[in-house]
Motif scaffolding. Structure first.
Motif, mmCIF file in Angstrom:
data_model
loop_
_atom_site.group_PDB
_atom_site.id
_atom_site.type_symbol
_atom_site.label_atom_id
_atom_site.label_comp_id
_atom_site.label_asym_id
_atom_site.label_seq_id
_atom_site.Cartn_x
_atom_site.Cartn_y
_atom_site.Cartn_z
ATOM 1 N N UNK A 36 94.038 -64.756 86.476
ATOM 2 C CA UNK A 36 94.813 -64.158 86.709
ATOM 3 C C UNK A 36 96.082 -64.879 86.404
ATOM 4 N N UNK A 37 96.076 -66.075 86.332
ATOM 5 C CA UNK A 37 97.404 -66.442 86.313
ATOM 6 C C UNK A 37 97.121 -67.656 84.828
ATOM 7 N N UNK A 38 95.846 -67.792 83.803
ATOM 8 C CA UNK A 38 95.836 -67.488 82.467
ATOM 9 C C UNK A 38 96.152 -65.994 82.068
ATOM 10 N N UNK A 39 95.440 -65.100 82.541
ATOM 11 C CA UNK A 39 95.913 -63.615 81.672
ATOM 12 C C UNK A 39 96.923 -63.625 81.793
ATOM 13 N N UNK A 40 97.742 -63.684 83.258
ATOM 14 C CA UNK A 40 99.374 -63.491 82.662
ATOM 15 C C UNK A 40 100.305 -64.769 81.499
ATOM 16 N N UNK A 41 99.993 -65.813 81.438
ATOM 17 C CA UNK A 41 100.571 -66.666 80.614
ATOM 18 C C UNK A 41 100.032 -66.480 79.434
ATOM 19 N N UNK A 42 98.870 -65.640 78.629
ATOM 20 C CA UNK A 42 98.109 -65.638 77.575
ATOM 21 C C UNK A 42 98.856 -65.254 76.726
ATOM 22 N N UNK A 43 99.223 -66.332 75.032
ATOM 23 C CA UNK A 43 98.917 -65.717 73.708
ATOM 24 C C UNK A 43 98.521 -65.973 73.019
ATOM 25 N N UNK A 44 98.112 -64.455 72.432
ATOM 26 C CA UNK A 44 97.080 -64.439 71.138
ATOM 27 C C UNK A 44 97.925 -64.979 69.830
ATOM 28 N N UNK A 45 96.753 -66.123 69.081
ATOM 29 C CA UNK A 45 97.321 -66.192 67.997
ATOM 30 C C UNK A 45 96.274 -65.479 66.708
ATOM 31 N N UNK A 46 97.387 -65.527 66.164
ATOM 32 C CA UNK A 46 96.976 -64.555 64.412
ATOM 33 C C UNK A 46 97.451 -65.587 63.450
ATOM 34 N N UNK A 47 97.170 -66.522 63.435
ATOM 35 C CA UNK A 47 97.470 -67.390 61.914
ATOM 36 C C UNK A 47 96.273 -66.894 60.928
ATOM 37 N N UNK A 48 98.061 -67.600 59.185
ATOM 38 C CA UNK A 48 96.801 -66.713 58.288
ATOM 39 C C UNK A 48 96.994 -67.987 57.706
ATOM 40 N N UNK A 49 96.502 -68.365 56.163
ATOM 41 C CA UNK A 49 95.861 -68.894 55.488
ATOM 42 C C UNK A 49 96.715 -69.803 55.231
ATOM 43 N N UNK A 50 96.315 -71.040 55.113
ATOM 44 C CA UNK A 50 97.377 -72.085 55.252
ATOM 45 C C UNK A 50 97.947 -72.525 56.096
ATOM 46 N N UNK A 51 97.974 -72.108 57.185
ATOM 47 C CA UNK A 51 98.780 -72.670 58.673
ATOM 48 C C UNK A 51 97.452 -73.376 59.093
ATOM 49 N N UNK A 52 98.638 -74.583 60.041
ATOM 50 C CA UNK A 52 97.754 -75.658 60.405
ATOM 51 C C UNK A 52 98.181 -75.457 61.788
ATOM 52 N N UNK A 53 97.271 -75.582 63.364
ATOM 53 C CA UNK A 53 98.039 -76.119 64.512
ATOM 54 C C UNK A 53 97.184 -77.316 65.179
ATOM 55 N N UNK A 54 98.182 -77.233 66.052
ATOM 56 C CA UNK A 54 97.775 -78.531 66.779
ATOM 57 C C UNK A 54 98.176 -78.747 68.339
ATOM 58 N N UNK A 55 96.620 -79.005 69.122
ATOM 59 C CA UNK A 55 97.449 -78.080 70.646
ATOM 60 C C UNK A 55 96.460 -79.771 71.803
ATOM 61 N N UNK A 56 96.533 -79.089 72.563
ATOM 62 C CA UNK A 56 95.836 -80.297 73.547
ATOM 63 C C UNK A 56 95.038 -79.353 74.419
#
Length: 282
Positions: free
Chosen positions: A182-202
């Motif tokens: 429930x903690x994670x679902x409450x904080x969840x962000x859904x990502x919808x990147x487009x072609x050409x985007x790059x992300x960095x994460x832990x």
């Protein structure tokens, strides 16, 4: 997902170090929009399609991470834009800011959630090291590049910001118990990147792939990078042929932990995540 601002004349390679550090130590994920041209991304997608077909035809070549969801490690030289990725100014800036000047590329591969892929359980990609749990320092990063425009029905990636610091205690070091979901679902962000985007994460930030209800796959390239004290290279088998290794610019070569070989060998993937094999029907 926070964009890492470009500030000419300030920070590492012209990117603002405070913005990079704030994003990765805060939410645990940042992005650079439009980092690559569409034609470049289309070539990356074609390379991945070829490598995936080869991996599926080879016993043990593609790891299942849930129904119709696969992970494949790749030889960097089979990715036509690999040098462009590891040499991209934003990638270099993020690595230097978070991991220090002696960062090391340790993983190249791709995830493919196909049609019918189910929700994954909430998880992190490996157990939190002491450097993070006790030292409150990130010593590894994962970069992702989508090869398609991601829509809501394609099983988008979800992440629970700030959870890279969560201590899962004496339970499973990668999979939080259901009572914490429930903690994670409450904080969840859904990502919808487009072609050409790059992300960095832990990769320690709690996340999951969601159900792909479309008729399209969602291939994404994965680059893993370590600080000098991290040990994620032990889970991978990055190989470069001698000719390809020597063709890379010295400032790229010095940041790769790999075996230099006379002939490429089939990769035996050691980073199996057994808890992802089933998927969830919720």
């Amino acid at each position: 997902m926070q964009d890492a601002a470009h500030t000419p004349g300030h920070g590492t390679e012209g990117y603002d170090v405070a913005t990079i550090m704030g994003g990765l130590y805060g939410d645990g994920i940042i992005a650079c929009k439009g980092a690559f041209e569409r034609a470049w991304v289309e070539r990356l997608g074609q390379d991945i399609a070829t490598l995936f077909a080869e991996a599926r035809a080879r016993p043990g070549g593609a790891l299942e991470r849930g129904p119709n969801r696969y992970y494949v490690e790749a030889h960097p030289e089979r990715i036509s834009g690999f040098a462009d990725i590891i040499g991209h100014p934003w990638v270099v800036a993020v690595c230097r800011a978070v991991l220090g000047p002696d960062y090391r590329v340790v993983e190249a591969g791709f995830d493919i959630p196909g049609p019918g892929a189910l929700h994954q359980p909430w998880h992190r990609d490996f157990a939190s090291p002491e450097a993070t749990l006790k030292g409150r320092r990130l010593n590894s990063l994962a970069f992702n590049i989508t090869t398609v425009n991601v829509d809501e029905d394609m099983g988008p990636f979800e992440i629970a910001p700030g959870t890279q610091w969560d201590d899962l205690g004496d339970g499973d070091p990668m999979f939080p118990p259901r009572e914490l979901w429930g903690r994670y679902e409450a904080r969840a962000q859904r990502k919808l990147p487009r072609m050409g985007d790059i992300s960095a994460r832990s990769a320690l930030t709690i996340h999951r792939g969601t159900a792909n209800r479309s008729d399209r796959s969602r291939p994404v390239f994965v680059l893993g990078v370590d600080a000098p004290d991290a040990r994620n290279a032990d889970k991978h088998d990055l190989q470069l042929s001698r000719a390809y290794y020597e063709s890379l610019a010295p400032h790229l070569r010095e940041h790769i932990t790999c075996r230099v070989v006379d002939g490429l060998e089939n990769i035996v993937q050691a980073h199996t995540i057994e808890g992802l094999r089933m998927g969830l029907t919720m």
